[in-house]
Design a protein around this motif. Structure first.
Motif: not given
Length: 344
Positions: A151, A297, A161, A153-154, A195, A100, A106, A96, A49, A51, A98
């Protein structure tokens, strides 16, 4: 835009342990959506993954191994080159990551934990400043013996988060920076959340469930950090007779559609949203153009979907019908053990 300034670049992650090239760089044709491979680097093991940092200079990659790590690569170089050494995340099998709260975070599937690392001035990740371990289990006898964070995600406000944990059927909400535990939201036992994606308004979120196979619509209150599950919708028709393990969820830029990648069924599901975003309805499924679609995506224009077909080893693109939201096959490019695509 791409490093040359002449167009977009695609960065394809893949499993080097399964014959993948690592991180592959491709040029994107703005007219057709097609990808043209430029080069690749195997400097990161199993970069499953990716970013891209704001500004597009640095690309971050997990190293999905038992001794999990995260790495930064400079995509201005051709091919991309490591910025310093990979940094251990003190967790197993990160799947995953991000950016944030000014940190790199992670999700570590193997150890059921979330790791936060600072981002140094040159873009490198620093040593971990926090490792938060999840607790619990679920009813699935093999997949849910313990926590499996899948996963991070922000939220659109940047205050929170959300960590999606397949092993405990929960989404954990953390305050940023930190991350500082805020609350845990339980989903249906045995659903196996994987996710999450936000509605463009920022007040709804959609969780794809790997063990169901369904999508859970949720209300999201950024003021209080509260996620409220509303209900589940199947992402494949009843009676398909095929074991299906959804992998990724994407929401359209106009908030009218949701798409899901279905492994096993090997399809992309198109789902329609009502104006509130609360009601989700399965419209149809479309063959994914390969086998085992691990990632899905939107392309840079928002008019195309890109599918990373892990087991057939290709990335396939689809043109989206603006009226129905249904994707139409456009083409594909070989990408052994493909796991994700990001654009910049």
């Amino acid at each position: 835009m791409g490093a040359t300034g002449s167009g977009w670049r695609a960065y394809i992650g893949s499993f080097t342990s399964a014959g993948g090239a690592g991180i592959t760089v491709a040029d994107v044709d703005d007219e057709t959506g097609s990808l043209r491979i430029r080069n690749s680097t195997d400097a990161v093991v199993n970069p499953s993954y990716l970013a891209l940092a704001p500004g597009g200079r640095v690309l971050y990659a997990v190293s999905e191994t038992d001794d999990g790590a995260v790495a930064a690569v400079d995509v201005r170089q051709d091919p991309p080159a490591l910025v310093g050494a990979a940094v251990p995340v003190l967790g197993a099998a990160p799947t995953h990551l991000a950016l944030a709260g000014g940190q790199l975070v992670t999700a570590n599937y193997g150890s059921g934990s979330v790791t936060a690392l600072p981002v140094l001035a040159d873009g490198r990740p620093g040593e971990p400043v926090a490792v938060v371990r999840h607790e619990g289990s679920g009813p699935h006898p093999e997949r849910q013996r313990g926590p499996h964070a899948h996963a991070v995600v922000a939220d659109p406000s940047g205050r929170w988060l959300l960590a999606v944990d397949l092993g405990i059927d929960a989404v954990r909400v953390y305050a940023l920076p930190g991350p500082r535990p805020h609350r845990e939201v339980r989903l249906r036992p045995g659903s196996g959340p994987r996710h999450l994606a936000f509605h463009p308004r920022g007040d709804r979120a959609y969780v794809i469930n790997e063990l169901a196979p369904t999508i859970t619509a949720c209300r999201w209150d950024a003021a209080s950090g509260v996620l409220e599950p509303l209900g589940e919708t199947r992402v494949v028709p009843e009676g398909t007779g095929v074991e299906t393990y959804p992998a990724e969820v994407v929401v359209s830029g106009d908030g009218r559609f949701v798409w899901a990648a279905n492994r096993g069924h090997d399809s992309v599901a198109t789902l329609a949203l009502d104006a509130s975003g609360d009601r989700v309805e399965l419209v149809t499924t479309t063959p994914c153009g390969g086998h085992w679609p691990r990632d899905l995506t939107l392309g840079p224009s928002g008019r195309r979907l890109y599918v990373s077909n892990e087991r057939s080893g290709d990335v396939t693109w689809f043109d989206i019908d603006p009226s129905s939201g249904v994707p139409r096959h456009g083409g594909s490019v070989p990408a052994p053990a493909a796991s994700c695509v990001v654009f910049g």
